[in-house]
Scaffold this motif. Structure first.
Motif, PDB file in Angstrom:
ATOM      1  N   ASP A  45     -24.184  35.682  18.526  1.00  0.00           N
ATOM      2  CA  ASP A  45     -25.171  34.662  18.875  1.00  0.00           C
ATOM      3  C   ASP A  45     -24.546  33.448  19.560  1.00  0.00           C
ATOM      4  O   ASP A  45     -25.254  32.608  20.106  1.00  0.00           O
ATOM      5  N   GLU A  46     -23.200  33.361  19.587  1.00  0.00           N
ATOM      6  CA  GLU A  46     -22.538  32.250  20.253  1.00  0.00           C
ATOM      7  C   GLU A  46     -22.226  32.544  21.723  1.00  0.00           C
ATOM      8  O   GLU A  46     -21.910  31.622  22.478  1.00  0.00           O
ATOM      9  N   ILE A  86     -23.700  35.833  23.450  1.00  0.00           N
ATOM     10  CA  ILE A  86     -24.628  36.787  24.080  1.00  0.00           C
ATOM     11  C   ILE A  86     -25.689  36.087  24.935  1.00  0.00           C
ATOM     12  O   ILE A  86     -25.967  36.526  26.063  1.00  0.00           O
ATOM     13  N   PRO A  87     -26.346  34.986  24.470  1.00  0.00           N
ATOM     14  CA  PRO A  87     -27.343  34.323  25.337  1.00  0.00           C
ATOM     15  C   PRO A  87     -26.753  33.881  26.671  1.00  0.00           C
ATOM     16  O   PRO A  87     -27.393  34.013  27.718  1.00  0.00           O
ATOM     17  N   SER A 117     -29.699  44.885  25.767  1.00  0.00           N
ATOM     18  CA  SER A 117     -30.376  43.611  26.024  1.00  0.00           C
ATOM     19  C   SER A 117     -31.457  43.812  27.087  1.00  0.00           C
ATOM     20  O   SER A 117     -31.488  44.836  27.784  1.00  0.00           O
ATOM     21  N   ASP A 126     -36.415  45.163  16.064  1.00  0.00           N
ATOM     22  CA  ASP A 126     -37.151  43.933  15.729  1.00  0.00           C
ATOM     23  C   ASP A 126     -38.658  44.182  15.714  1.00  0.00           C
ATOM     24  O   ASP A 126     -39.438  43.317  16.147  1.00  0.00           O
TER      25      ASP A 126
END
Length: 708
Positions: free
Chosen positions: A486-487, A489-490, A531, A592
């Motif tokens: 999460d640090e 990938i975006p 993704s 999800d």
């Protein structure tokens, strides 16, 4: 007095020559007026020669039409002198009409001088006959000829001056009509002068030694004059055509250059200035503001929600929306302000402000105007604006600083909830700098294989056996240590680096699964996340095929996980991609599940094998909660669609117990097994299986003791 007569045919020829000479004079005046410097001087010289010869030849052709009962001849020197006078008079006339103005005083003086010259030419020609006794002139007719000469000269100057710059289809008829008038006036002067001449009885022509006979002189004069005038007119016509073509070519080149400049400096869609032109104007504004010690604001605008409209309704609707937004922004700007489109849905505004509060008012009005609904081809569309503001000179003294700081302020607005504006603060720049540094480090990490793959096991709910693992990427940063996805990938998704990174993760996962199959675990499955950027990439199918072939991995051992939101973003395109993946024999999992807004109709059509319940529902499981009802509904839905049900994020025994009873097929979470390197995976699984077996034996012993 000797009886005189005229040949009507030759008289007619002389009048036509006068008209042709007049037309040549008018045409030469036009060429002189349309040219400058050296070209104009050449046209003046050539025009003087052609016009002078034309007027002179009219005079002599008229004299050749004159008949006396005695032989006539002409002195060559006086004849040539009369020709020189005619050329000089023509040069004077053309010079007069080439001047910028022709006031009445100069017109009168020019008419007197030119009239005197024409009269001198005529009477020198008469004198070249050397009549003995001499010619007797009637005073009244002589004076009238002089007046006609002056009047004809004045009329010729006035007409030539006013017609000199007339071009196009109306120029030729106008000059032709004027030439008729001028030719008749010049001819009238000549024949009036001839009427004034009387030849006594017994007169003899004594032209001297160098005499011309009338017969061949007529031929030479007519042919020579026609040749000169024809050459002059043809040259003029050819030059005019060349000039017209040159002018058209110049106009076409200018228009093409203007169009190329427009294309090079303006956005093709909105016609706003593009980045190149905007940066030039920003540089100018920086120089002017520094010199005048004043402020200006740079506003960076990004549209919120545009991508969804562009993807959902198509690029045509998206383009029309951008055009309307551009018009809306322009409507708020004043004269010296600049609005530009940098690309996509990004706009910038350059506005002069007296103080920062003025920029806030402009930004607030922009947010309100852009946030209003736009009607685009029967679609009512609505977007919002995230605006970042940088003020000169407080927020930067160069183009780069102003753009970077305004961009950082805009991203701060997005992170703060969008649909608003923020002024730049140094902390924003530090955050943007950190992101840029992290992006550069990520490129280096991909090239130098700093990323590692961890594997989290999946367990069956019934017998707790291992079903496989999910591949999860980590970054072994040389300074920051092991970084969770999460640090980074975006940022990888936004920059597009997720495509090569995702391909590498898939390849590593397939290679590891091949090793486990060789160790006897052929019933396991390897799950790999895709993704949204990867899923939309056109080379996805080739990447999957290449990884399977490279490691000789059976397709049914690979599961590709796609989030519900990604699958439902463009259902038709997603259906095509998923069907191609399914055709390879690869399993598909909808990750999800429950967080999006899936249509059951579309969900039924998707070629999926598995539903994965989002950890958000599992985390808050408690007796009687809404999440329990949702999980139970998802399990029931999966059963109805004949899909495997996997629950992730299992961290407590209570959660495990509920999911077991609810009918999930597989569980995944920290309670059962944390993500770990491949080297530790087999040992950790063996320990977990042994512990589970011990627990089962203990439970059985307890049950037997209770029975006994």
């Amino acid at each position: 007095m000797l009886a005189a007569s005229y040949d009507p045919g030759i008289v007619a020829v002389s009048i036509l020559v006068a008209m042709l000479a007049s037309y040549t004079a008018l045409d030469m005046a036009n060429r002189i007026a349309l040219n400058r410097n050296t070209a104009a001087r050449w046209w003046l010289a050539g025009g003087s020669l052609a016009m002078g010869i034309g007027i002179w030849s009219m005079h002599f052709i008229g004299m050749l039409a004159f008949r006396l009962p005695i032989p006539l001849s002409y002195n060559i020197w006086l004849t040539l002198l009369s020709l020189v006078v005619a050329i000089a008079v023509s040069a004077f006339a053309l010079w007069q009409v080439s001047l910028p103005q022709l006031p009445y005083r100069r017109l009168l003086g020019g008419a007197l001088a030119m009239g005197a010259g024409i009269a001198a030419m005529h009477y020198l020609g008469m004198a070249s006959m050397h009549m003995s006794p001499g010619i007797i002139y009637d005073a009244r007719w002589f004076a009238l000829s002089l007046l006609i000469a002056v009047g004809a000269a004045g009329a010729a100057l006035w007409i030539a001056f006013h017609l000199r710059q007339q071009t196009g289809r109306h120029g030729v008829p106008a000059r032709a009509c004027a030439a008729v008038v001028m030719g008749l006036a010049i001819s009238g002067m000549h024949y009036t002068g001839m009427t004034a001449a009387h030849f006594p009885l017994g007169s003899v022509c004594m032209g001297g030694t160098h005499n011309f006979s009338a017969g061949w002189l007529a031929v030479v004069v007519v042919l020579g004059t026609l040749s000169v005038l024809t050459i002059a007119l043809l040259t003029s016509v050819l030059d005019a055509r060349l000039e017209t073509r040159t002018a058209k070519l110049a106009h076409s080149l200018a228009r093409a250059n203007q169009e190329l400049t427009q294309q090079a400096l303006h956005d093709g869609l909105t016609q706003l200035p593009n980045r190149m032109l905007f940066e030039d104007r920003l540089d100018q504004e920086l120089q002017n503001a520094a010199r005048e010690r004043r402020h200006f604001a740079l506003m960076f605008i990004d549209l919120d929600g545009f991508k969804a409209i562009n993807d959902g309704l198509g690029h045509h609707i998206g383009d029309l929306l951008l055009i309307e937004v551009a018009r809306a922004i322009q409507s708020l700007m004043v004269g010296g302000d600049t609005v530009a489109r940098l690309g996509g849905d990004e706009f910038v505004v350059l506005a002069e402000v007296a103080q920062p509060e003025d920029a806030a008012q402009i930004a607030e009005r922009l947010v309100g105007l852009i946030g209003q609904p736009f009607m685009i081809e029967s679609h009512e569309l609505q977007v919002s604006a995230s605006i970042g503001i940088a003020i000169y000179p407080e927020d930067g003294g160069s183009r780069h600083e102003m753009l970077v700081n305004a961009d950082a302020a805009m991203y701060h607005t997005k992170r703060s909830g969008r649909n608003g504006y923020h002024f730049f603060a140094p902390s924003m720049n530090a955050n943007a700098h950190n992101k840029l540094q992290l992006l550069n480090e990520m490129r280096h990490a991909i090239e130098h294989r700093e990323f590692v793959v961890y594997y989290q096991p999946k367990f069956a709910t019934v017998d707790h056996r291992v079903l496989g693992a999910e591949a999860l990427v980590r970054w072994q940063h040389p300074v920051r240590g092991l970084m969770p996805p999460d640090e980074f990938i975006p940022l990888a998704e936004k920059s597009g680096m997720i495509v090569p990174l995702g391909a590498w993760v898939l390849d590593q996962a397939c290679a590891q699964m091949r090793e486990w199959i060789d160790l006897g675990h052929g019933d396991w499955k390897m799950a790999v996340n895709l993704s949204a950027v990867q899923f939309a990439h056109e080379g996805l199918l080739e990447v999957v095929q290449g990884a399977l072939a490279r490691h000789n991995l059976p397709p049914h051992c690979l599961t590709l996980e796609v989030t519900e939101t990604t699958a439902m973003d463009d259902v038709d395109a997603s259906m095509i991609t998923l069907e191609k993946i399914a055709a390879l024999g690869v399993d598909i999992s909808i990750d999800d599940f429950g967080t999006g807004y899936s249509s059951l109709l579309y969900l039924k059509r998707l070629p999926a094998n598995e539903l994965k319940i989002d950890r958000g529902f599992v985390r808050n499981l408690s007796l009687g909660s809404d999440d329990e009802a949702i999980v139970a509904a998802v399990v029931a839905l999966g059963r109805a669609l004949n899909l495997r049900i996997v629950a992730e994020g299992v961290e407590t025994e209570a959660q495990q117990l509920f999911l077991d009873e609810a009918g999930c097929d597989a569980l995944q979470g920290y309670l059962l097994g944390r993500p770990m390197p491949a080297a530790q995976f087999i040992d950790a699984i063996d320990e977990t299986v042994t512990a589970r077996a011990a627990e089962a034996i203990a439970l059985m012993k307890g049950a037997r003791s209770a029975l006994s």
